[in-house]
Design an enzyme around this catalytic site. Sequence first.
Site, PDB file in Angstrom:
ATOM      1  N   LEU A  40       0.636  -0.797   0.369  1.00 16.75           N
ATOM      2  CA  LEU A  40      -0.117   0.264   0.092  1.00 16.75           C
ATOM      3  C   LEU A  40       0.847   0.784  -0.010  1.00 16.75           C
ATOM      4  O   LEU A  40       1.612   1.201   0.801  1.00 16.75           O
ATOM      5  CB  LEU A  40      -1.357  -0.334   1.203  1.00 16.75           C
ATOM      6  CG  LEU A  40      -1.910  -0.780   1.376  1.00 16.75           C
ATOM      7  CD1 LEU A  40      -2.508  -0.943   2.988  1.00 16.75           C
ATOM      8  CD2 LEU A  40      -2.486  -1.824   0.402  1.00 16.75           C
ATOM      9  N   CYS A  41       0.636   2.496  -1.133  1.00 14.93           N
ATOM     10  CA  CYS A  41       1.262   3.601  -1.206  1.00 14.93           C
ATOM     11  C   CYS A  41       2.859   3.038  -1.621  1.00 14.93           C
ATOM     12  O   CYS A  41       3.104   1.864  -1.856  1.00 14.93           O
ATOM     13  CB  CYS A  41       1.554   4.307  -0.157  1.00 14.93           C
ATOM     14  SG  CYS A  41       1.051   5.490  -0.047  1.00 14.93           S
ATOM     15  N   THR A  42       4.124   3.447  -0.708  1.00 15.25           N
ATOM     16  CA  THR A  42       5.620   3.339  -0.531  1.00 15.25           C
ATOM     17  C   THR A  42       5.678   2.052  -0.393  1.00 15.25           C
ATOM     18  O   THR A  42       7.116   2.024  -0.216  1.00 15.25           O
ATOM     19  CB  THR A  42       6.148   4.460  -0.257  1.00 15.25           C
ATOM     20  OG1 THR A  42       6.104   4.650   1.050  1.00 15.25           O
ATOM     21  CG2 THR A  42       5.929   5.975  -0.730  1.00 15.25           C
TER      22      THR A  42
END
Length: 346
Positions: free
Chosen positions: A116-118
């Site tokens: 998730l995300c980075t």
Amino acid sequence: MAQGSSQPVRTHRVAVIVDEGTNPFEVGVATELFGLPRPELGLPKPLYEVTLCTPTPEVRMNHGFFTLTGVPGLDAVDAADTLVVPGRPDNVVPRGAAVLDAIRRTHARGARVMSLCTGSFALAEAGLLDGRRATTHWRWADAFRRLHPRVLLEPDVLFVDEGDILTAAGSAAALDLCLHVVRRDHGAEVANAVSRRLVFAAHRDGGQKQFVERPVPEVPDESLAPLLAWAQQKLGEPLTVADLAARAAVSPATVHRRFRAQLGTTPWAWLTGERVALACRLIERGEERLDVVAARSGLGTAANLRARVRDVTGLSPSAYRRRFGPGGGEPLVHEIPRTRPAPRLR
């Protein structure tokens, strides 16, 4: 799978790695989507079971907002069907060896891995993304390319589904990816119920742009919400962009501009996505006649229905019915069909 469905349910085990500096939002998304009970679905057992796990007994979250203690260690990943790796802000700092080992061995035994995300930086550092498509937060795209040049980065999409490995872009795109996984695991009906509980859009295709300009609207309000709600009630009708424009009392060009600005897609692509979602719900509810499903969902013909459902779900309508329809219940599998790009419509 509607309330009271007879379809068998197997609780899917999800482990979430919480590392030093992890962003609380993505942890919250994973626990909200996969960890909370859903009594409104009327199911005999939970869809998912979530376990948080950490590399050390005490982990400080991003900016020290709070400290997580008293949760299992990384051995918990060994029992997971899906591993979730949230992001953290210090992406150029290498992850600890224990975290990378947990990611590698989870993937090696065939479990599904999501970032998730980075969190995609951790997956890339573990070597899982070489030669694969992936995405990350647009702000970190250049740094990602420098550190991981072998990854086929797609910086402008909400999420990428590569089957056993899935990556989401910015923080809000984590919601899109998790709902996408719920839809893949349990069908459109369940995903729509979860999205309603969240008061969140039920379906945003992964190919939509992650960074969309949203200027503060001037009076009169330019929100698409009333137009979308109207169109959703008329999906079985032959709607055109001109119809949408007439309803909103604006020009077709303005409708296109607002869809691009507010949704990052075109009116036709949005309509097609909504029609496919409706077709899937009809199939789940037991409608077996493809011509009827095609007509009621606005997809026109059975041939177009087959093509569009396969484009979005990776399954034919008959395979989708076997998996998600009444009395269905094919066992959940770790390898999810790859999301295809949205069709280019005119």
